[in-house]
Design an enzyme around this catalytic site. Structure first.
Site, PDB file in Angstrom:
ATOM      1  N   THR A  55       4.004  26.099  25.348  1.00  0.00           N
ATOM      2  CA  THR A  55       3.673  26.168  23.927  1.00  0.00           C
ATOM      3  C   THR A  55       3.570  24.794  23.293  1.00  0.00           C
ATOM      4  OG1 THR A  55       4.731  28.335  23.729  1.00  0.00           O
ATOM      5  CG2 THR A  55       4.394  27.093  21.694  1.00  0.00           C
ATOM      6  N   ASP A  67       0.861  -1.187   0.000  1.00  0.00           N
ATOM      7  CA  ASP A  67       0.000   0.000   0.000  1.00  0.00           C
ATOM      8  C   ASP A  67       0.895   1.233   0.000  1.00  0.00           C
ATOM      9  OD1 ASP A  67      -1.889   2.009   0.452  1.00  0.00           O
ATOM     10  OD2 ASP A  67      -1.904   1.653   2.629  1.00  0.00           O
ATOM     11  N   VAL A  68       0.962   1.910  -1.138  1.00  0.00           N
ATOM     12  CA  VAL A  68       1.830   3.079  -1.299  1.00  0.00           C
ATOM     13  C   VAL A  68       1.028   4.344  -1.015  1.00  0.00           C
ATOM     14  CG1 VAL A  68       3.360   4.344  -2.836  1.00  0.00           C
ATOM     15  CG2 VAL A  68       3.171   1.852  -3.048  1.00  0.00           C
ATOM     16  N   ASP A  90      -6.600   3.506  -2.673  1.00  0.00           N
ATOM     17  CA  ASP A  90      -6.583   3.062  -1.277  1.00  0.00           C
ATOM     18  C   ASP A  90      -7.942   3.246  -0.617  1.00  0.00           C
ATOM     19  OD1 ASP A  90      -6.192   5.851  -1.573  1.00  0.00           O
ATOM     20  OD2 ASP A  90      -5.296   6.007   0.415  1.00  0.00           O
ATOM     21  N   THR A 115       4.886   3.870   2.832  1.00  0.00           N
ATOM     22  CA  THR A 115       4.455   2.660   2.144  1.00  0.00           C
ATOM     23  C   THR A 115       4.398   1.538   3.168  1.00  0.00           C
ATOM     24  OG1 THR A 115       5.410   3.315   0.018  1.00  0.00           O
ATOM     25  CG2 THR A 115       5.069   0.960   0.375  1.00  0.00           C
TER      26      THR A 115
END
Length: 265
Positions: free
Chosen positions: A189, A6-7, A114, A12
């Site tokens: 912060t 799955d890129v 995807d 990836t």
């Protein structure tokens, strides 16, 4: 074994399936400059560490399923499958590939692969109606109808993008570690920024999902909300609408699409 890839825009994710069980997984950075040969070396290095696979590239791999949101990487992976896995059946998710999920959008071809793959897995695992919240480079919300149709979704800036933007555009702000602060009201912060990210995104998810539920189903309680993506753990404890967390949802969807297509090859 089945190798699933799955890129995404930033990372990836690779997974090895032995039947329906995922037995190994890796996460690497996505680099559109990598050539097919470089990707092959990288794959060999990762898979060479697994005891069930051979030393030679391709040993023990019986099938490959790939989806990519980065066209340049998809092109190189296509070359990898041709040159280094020529005898291994491969399914690259693109228009024309059978998924079993109708895409009911104005232009189905522009929907990220995807997102369709996530819908495939959501229907298989949980049925419809469902909403998939994928927290990656972008935060995407994808709607699946009661009949298992992909009906559309929402795309918002992701957590990491927002953190980077604060650091760049805020004169007195800087890039911070993505972590849950001690309290909602930050005492410095860094904690104030962490609070804004964690609780701000949790609130965004809750608000968007509640609105989507009303459009998706007559009874919003019928909708299953599934979280996935590398950054999902950041908000799991703070969002009130997430029903299920499935970190390998896309990989599972790739396995399902491979099984639905390989019989036709």
């Amino acid at each position: 074994m089945l190798l699933t890839i799955d890129v995404g825009n930033s990372h990836t994710v690779l997974g090895l399936f032995d039947g329906e069980e995922i037995v190994e997984h890796w996460r690497i950075s996505t680099d559109a400059r990598r050539t097919a040969d470089e990707l092959a070396v990288l794959l060999q290095g990762l898979m060479g560490m697994h005891p069930l696979l051979g030393v030679e590239l391709g040993d023990g791999i019986e099938g490959i399923a790939i989806c990519s949101t980065v066209p340049a990487v998809l092109h190189e992976l296509r070359e990898v499958t041709r040159r280094y896995y020529g005898d291994v059946p491969a399914v690259l998710v693109e228009p024309g590939v059978k998924t079993g999920v109708p895409v009911l959008t104005d232009n189905p071809k522009e929907v990220g692969a995807d997102r369709i793959i996530n819908a495939v897995a959501a229907v298989e695992l949980y049925g419809g109606p469902a909403i998939v919240v994928d927290l990656g480079t972008a935060t995407t919300f994808d709607a699946v109808s009661a009949r298992g149709e992909y009906t559309g979704g929402v795309i918002a800036p992701g957590i990491e993008i927002s953190v980077e933007a604060l650091g760049v555009k805020g004169a007195q702000l800087r890039k911070i570690e993505l972590a849950r602060p001690r309290s909602v009201i930050g005492k410095n912060t860094v904690e104030a920024m962490q609070s804004g990210i964690v609780y701000g995104f949790a609130g965004q998810i809750d608000g968007v999902v509640e609105r989507m539920k009303k459009e998706l189903a007559a009874d919003p309680d019928d909708v299953t909300v599934i979280a996935t993506g590398g950054l999902a753990p950041m908000v799991l404890g703070e969002s009130s609408v997430i029903d299920e967390h499935e970190p390998w949802l896309t990989l599972i969807g790739l396995r399902l699409v491979y099984e639905r297509n390989i019989a036709r090859m």
